[in-house]
Scaffold this motif. Structure first.
Motif, PDB file in Angstrom:
ATOM      1  N   ASN A   1       0.861  -1.178   0.000  1.00  0.00           N
ATOM      2  CA  ASN A   1       0.000   0.000   0.000  1.00  0.00           C
ATOM      3  C   ASN A   1       0.899   1.229   0.000  1.00  0.00           C
ATOM      4  N   GLU A   2       1.030   1.857  -1.148  1.00  0.00           N
ATOM      5  CA  GLU A   2       1.965   2.971  -1.312  1.00  0.00           C
ATOM      6  C   GLU A   2       1.577   4.178  -0.471  1.00  0.00           C
ATOM      7  N   THR A   3       0.318   4.289  -0.094  1.00  0.00           N
ATOM      8  CA  THR A   3      -0.143   5.466   0.650  1.00  0.00           C
ATOM      9  C   THR A   3      -0.491   5.143   2.103  1.00  0.00           C
ATOM     10  N   CYS A   4       0.040   4.055   2.614  1.00  0.00           N
ATOM     11  CA  CYS A   4      -0.271   3.666   3.988  1.00  0.00           C
ATOM     12  C   CYS A   4       0.150   4.765   4.970  1.00  0.00           C
ATOM     13  N   TRP A   5      -0.715   5.074   5.910  1.00  0.00           N
ATOM     14  CA  TRP A   5      -0.458   6.156   6.870  1.00  0.00           C
ATOM     15  C   TRP A   5       0.791   5.899   7.706  1.00  0.00           C
ATOM     16  N   ALA A   6       1.122   4.631   7.915  1.00  0.00           N
ATOM     17  CA  ALA A   6       2.291   4.282   8.736  1.00  0.00           C
ATOM     18  C   ALA A   6       3.562   4.137   7.915  1.00  0.00           C
ATOM     19  N   GLY A   7       3.467   4.372   6.599  1.00  0.00           N
ATOM     20  CA  GLY A   7       4.630   4.230   5.734  1.00  0.00           C
ATOM     21  C   GLY A   7       4.543   2.979   4.889  1.00  0.00           C
ATOM     22  N   ARG A   8       5.177   3.032   3.731  1.00  0.00           N
ATOM     23  CA  ARG A   8       5.149   1.902   2.809  1.00  0.00           C
ATOM     24  C   ARG A   8       5.932   0.735   3.391  1.00  0.00           C
ATOM     25  N   PRO A   9       5.425  -0.514   3.261  1.00  0.00           N
ATOM     26  CA  PRO A   9       6.220  -1.665   3.695  1.00  0.00           C
ATOM     27  C   PRO A   9       7.434  -1.844   2.800  1.00  0.00           C
ATOM     28  N   PHE A  10       8.399  -2.628   3.251  1.00  0.00           N
ATOM     29  CA  PHE A  10       9.631  -2.791   2.484  1.00  0.00           C
ATOM     30  C   PHE A  10       9.437  -3.669   1.251  1.00  0.00           C
ATOM     31  N   VAL A  11       8.737  -4.802   1.383  1.00  0.00           N
ATOM     32  CA  VAL A  11       8.595  -5.695   0.230  1.00  0.00           C
ATOM     33  C   VAL A  11       7.493  -5.192  -0.688  1.00  0.00           C
ATOM     34  N   ASP A  12       7.639  -5.487  -1.975  1.00  0.00           N
ATOM     35  CA  ASP A  12       6.621  -5.092  -2.950  1.00  0.00           C
ATOM     36  C   ASP A  12       5.376  -5.963  -2.855  1.00  0.00           C
ATOM     37  N   GLU A  13       5.598  -7.268  -2.618  1.00  0.00           N
ATOM     38  CA  GLU A  13       4.503  -8.221  -2.610  1.00  0.00           C
ATOM     39  C   GLU A  13       4.713  -9.282  -1.532  1.00  0.00           C
ATOM     40  N   ILE A  14       3.606  -9.855  -1.091  1.00  0.00           N
ATOM     41  CA  ILE A  14       3.625 -11.071  -0.283  1.00  0.00           C
ATOM     42  C   ILE A  14       2.851 -12.130  -1.049  1.00  0.00           C
ATOM     43  N   ASP A  15       3.515 -13.234  -1.333  1.00  0.00           N
ATOM     44  CA  ASP A  15       2.900 -14.363  -2.014  1.00  0.00           C
ATOM     45  C   ASP A  15       2.614 -15.421  -0.948  1.00  0.00           C
ATOM     46  N   LEU A  16       1.340 -15.565  -0.581  1.00  0.00           N
ATOM     47  CA  LEU A  16       0.946 -16.431   0.523  1.00  0.00           C
ATOM     48  C   LEU A  16       0.288 -17.701  -0.006  1.00  0.00           C
ATOM     49  N   THR A  17       0.832 -18.851   0.395  1.00  0.00           N
ATOM     50  CA  THR A  17       0.236 -20.139   0.056  1.00  0.00           C
ATOM     51  C   THR A  17      -0.353 -20.744   1.323  1.00  0.00           C
ATOM     52  N   MET A  18      -1.646 -21.041   1.295  1.00  0.00           N
ATOM     53  CA  MET A  18      -2.351 -21.563   2.457  1.00  0.00           C
ATOM     54  C   MET A  18      -2.659 -23.046   2.276  1.00  0.00           C
ATOM     55  N   GLY A  19      -2.879 -23.728   3.386  1.00  0.00           N
ATOM     56  CA  GLY A  19      -3.240 -25.142   3.333  1.00  0.00           C
ATOM     57  C   GLY A  19      -2.091 -26.061   2.996  1.00  0.00           C
ATOM     58  N   VAL A  20      -0.877 -25.684   3.354  1.00  0.00           N
ATOM     59  CA  VAL A  20       0.307 -26.495   3.051  1.00  0.00           C
ATOM     60  C   VAL A  20       0.592 -27.416   4.238  1.00  0.00           C
ATOM     61  N   ASP A  21       0.826 -28.717   3.975  1.00  0.00           N
ATOM     62  CA  ASP A  21       1.037 -29.655   5.068  1.00  0.00           C
ATOM     63  C   ASP A  21       2.405 -29.416   5.717  1.00  0.00           C
ATOM     64  N   PRO A  22       2.605 -29.871   6.973  1.00  0.00           N
ATOM     65  CA  PRO A  22       3.818 -29.536   7.738  1.00  0.00           C
ATOM     66  C   PRO A  22       5.122 -29.932   7.064  1.00  0.00           C
ATOM     67  N   GLN A  23       5.187 -31.136   6.495  1.00  0.00           N
ATOM     68  CA  GLN A  23       6.435 -31.590   5.888  1.00  0.00           C
ATOM     69  C   GLN A  23       6.807 -30.747   4.680  1.00  0.00           C
ATOM     70  N   ARG A  24       5.826 -30.402   3.867  1.00  0.00           N
ATOM     71  CA  ARG A  24       6.098 -29.568   2.695  1.00  0.00           C
ATOM     72  C   ARG A  24       6.582 -28.182   3.103  1.00  0.00           C
ATOM     73  N   ARG A  25       5.994 -27.616   4.162  1.00  0.00           N
ATOM     74  CA  ARG A  25       6.450 -26.306   4.626  1.00  0.00           C
ATOM     75  C   ARG A  25       7.901 -26.376   5.106  1.00  0.00           C
ATOM     76  N   ALA A  26       8.205 -27.402   5.875  1.00  0.00           N
ATOM     77  CA  ALA A  26       9.570 -27.542   6.390  1.00  0.00           C
ATOM     78  C   ALA A  26      10.572 -27.706   5.248  1.00  0.00           C
ATOM     79  N   ASN A  27      10.213 -28.494   4.244  1.00  0.00           N
ATOM     80  CA  ASN A  27      11.110 -28.675   3.103  1.00  0.00           C
ATOM     81  C   ASN A  27      11.240 -27.393   2.283  1.00  0.00           C
ATOM     82  N   ALA A  28      10.148 -26.664   2.147  1.00  0.00           N
ATOM     83  CA  ALA A  28      10.170 -25.446   1.326  1.00  0.00           C
ATOM     84  C   ALA A  28      11.147 -24.422   1.868  1.00  0.00           C
ATOM     85  N   VAL A  29      11.152 -24.214   3.189  1.00  0.00           N
ATOM     86  CA  VAL A  29      12.067 -23.216   3.742  1.00  0.00           C
ATOM     87  C   VAL A  29      13.496 -23.746   3.776  1.00  0.00           C
ATOM     88  N   ALA A  30      13.667 -25.050   3.963  1.00  0.00           N
ATOM     89  CA  ALA A  30      15.013 -25.623   4.002  1.00  0.00           C
ATOM     90  C   ALA A  30      15.694 -25.554   2.640  1.00  0.00           C
TER      91      ALA A  30
END
Length: 490
Positions: free
Chosen positions: A206-235
């Motif tokens: 949000n370029e006009t956020c009252w508290a200032g623009r966040p640092f990242v341009d985007e957040i890509d959020l994937t929901m419903g991911v099982d525990p093992q896949r999440r652990a492997n994804a970050v590793a």
């Protein structure tokens, strides 16, 4: 920051172009080091979580504890509240810059921040805020607007109202003509999954956020991911931030993943249905409490990511949790069972209900069943979906609830209501302690463990500064530049 010392050219035995090149190389290296530590804008932050959030609309808030906690994390990207908490747990202003109450705390006035806009371009006015708060608080409250403030009144005392409004679904929203809602937060929704499709959502800065623009341009959020896949994804560098269940925390750390854990914020507890004749004898309920090895639940089932709980509030929040006993006593449990005159056998076992979609609840339920059988109490565990739990004929249920506020009064009021207990606001620590003891001393509620929230981080993530009681603050996160080939950035 690492200190770089450049040798004096005059005092060095090196002379001429080689010395100059050496000095310039060191200076450029120092500049590059400083630049790599300085927050930078840009990039896409890849996040994975377990729950599928159906909507971030505060008016469509889920009743299930896990879904509500996930919805709150996601909604915090898009919306702001009137008030929030500092990293130390003190109340601070957000969309309200100040607030005050009357002598009996039945009337609160919140003075609004000026010049704030929603992501649809509408100006935040006191009328919009009042309408949102009225819908969220319900008919037992009256919300009105003045030119620069909102006033909330009720016929009962509300000493914890500001702390209550700083957590949960109490986000300020604006409904646009097509029925969607917009917020004033650091991000806006760019993509949202259709019903039945994979749970992927995209949020843009949000370029006009009252508290200032966040640092990242985007957040890509994937929901419903099982525990093992999440652990492997970050590793393996396929995600930047992932939620980690207790069983994956130690394993992920051994694989070199950076871990951040909150203080214990998830309460696991047994709640009895007092309308069931099989558990109306307090000796039966006390026998259940004394049969359970809570330390084993915290250390074995939760892999040292939790602490045994005797009270509803964890010690970091109340300061008196140590006054509640957590020690098992099988001999005393058997004595109470015999004194009750009721044999809890295989022919007539107690029925323990839990949400079948929660793997941690299932593991704890299985451990509880083993403990009760050792004491001579037959039990049948019954996993049910969150939608069908209201129709369960269970004698007691195993449930979990996230404590999303660092305010002990607001937290206790919320937990008592969650457990189906009277939840009158407490004015003093002594009143809080008395209110918390009542259902525990009567064994209507048996706390088992408080469990921490854990996250794993990729090598690019910088400035994760979430509150110590958990949750997200992704507007502060920035991404380091990619490391040269063959090197990793920690």
């Amino acid at each position: 920051m690492r200190r770089i010392v450049c040798p004096s050219l005059a005092g060095s035995s090196a002379r001429g172009p080689f010395a100059l090149a050496l000095m310039l190389g060191v200076l450029f290296s120092a500049a590059a080091t400083v630049a790599s530590l300085r927050p930078r804008y840009g990039g896409t932050l890849r996040v994975q979580m377990s729950e599928r959030v159906k909507s971030v609309d505060p008016l469509r808030w889920p009743a299930d504890s896990l879904e509500a906690a996930a919805a709150e994390r996601v909604a915090s990207l898009v919306f702001d509240r009137l008030v929030g908490f500092t990293p130390q747990g003190a109340l601070r202003g957000a969309l309200a810059v100040s607030w005050e109450s009357g002598m009996e705390a039945k009337r609160w006035e919140f003075h609004l921040r000026q010049g704030v806009k929603f992501t649809d371009g509408a100006a935040m006015t006191s009328d919009i805020v009042a309408q949102a708060m009225q819908q969220l608080l319900g008919d037992s409250f009256q919300v009105s607007a003045t030119p620069d403030s909102v006033v909330i009144t009720s016929d009962h005392a509300m000493p914890n109202l500001p702390a209550r409004l700083a957590s949960g679904r109490y986000f300020i929203f604006h409904t646009v003509p097509d029925g969607a809602v917009s917020g004033t937060g650091a991000f806006r929704i760019a993509e949202w999954p259709a019903a039945g499709s994979p749970g992927r959502a995209v949020f843009r800065a949000n370029e006009t956020c009252w508290a200032g623009r966040p640092f990242v341009d985007e957040i890509d959020l994937t929901m419903g991911v099982d525990p093992q896949r999440r652990a492997n994804a970050v590793a393996f560098g396929q995600a930047d931030i992932v939620e980690l269940p207790p069983a994956e925390v130690r394993r992920s750390a051994q694989r070199g993943v950076r871990i951040a854990s909150s203080v214990p914020v998830d309460l696991f507890a047994l709640i009895f249905d007092m309308s069931r004749r099989s558990v109306q004898d307090a000796r039966i309920r006390q026998a259940v409490a004394l049969a359970i090895d809570r330390a084993a639940i915290a250390n074995v089932v939760m892999q040292h990511q939790g602490v045994a709980a005797g009270g509803l509030l964890p010690d970091w929040l109340s300061g008196y949790a140590f006054l509640f006993s957590t020690a098992p006593d099988l001999a005393r449990a058997r004595e109470l069972l015999a004194a009750s005159g009721r044999e809890v056998s295989r022919a007539g076992p107690l029925v323990l209900d839990y949400d079948s979609g929660d793997t941690e609840l299932r593991a704890v339920a299985e451990r509880v069943a083993v403990n009760l059988q050792e004491a001579g109490i037959a039990v049948r565990i019954s996993g049910r979906s969150a939608e069908n739990k209201a129709n369960s004929p269970a004698d007691f249920r195993l449930a979990r609830q996230r404590i999303d506020t660092p305010d002990p009064g607001a937290a206790l009021e919320f937990l008592l209501a969650w457990a189906g207990e009277p939840a009158a606001p407490a004015q003093t620590p002594e009143q809080s302690y008395t209110a918390e003891r009542a259902p525990i001393d009567d064994f209507r509620v048996i706390p088992l463990a408080h469990v921490s929230e854990a996250y794993g981080f990729g090598t690019r993530v910088r400035d994760w500064m979430a509150p110590r009681w958990g949750g997200w603050r992704l507007d502060d996160v920035w991404l380091a530049p990619a490391a040269p080939s063959g090197r990793t950035t920690r």
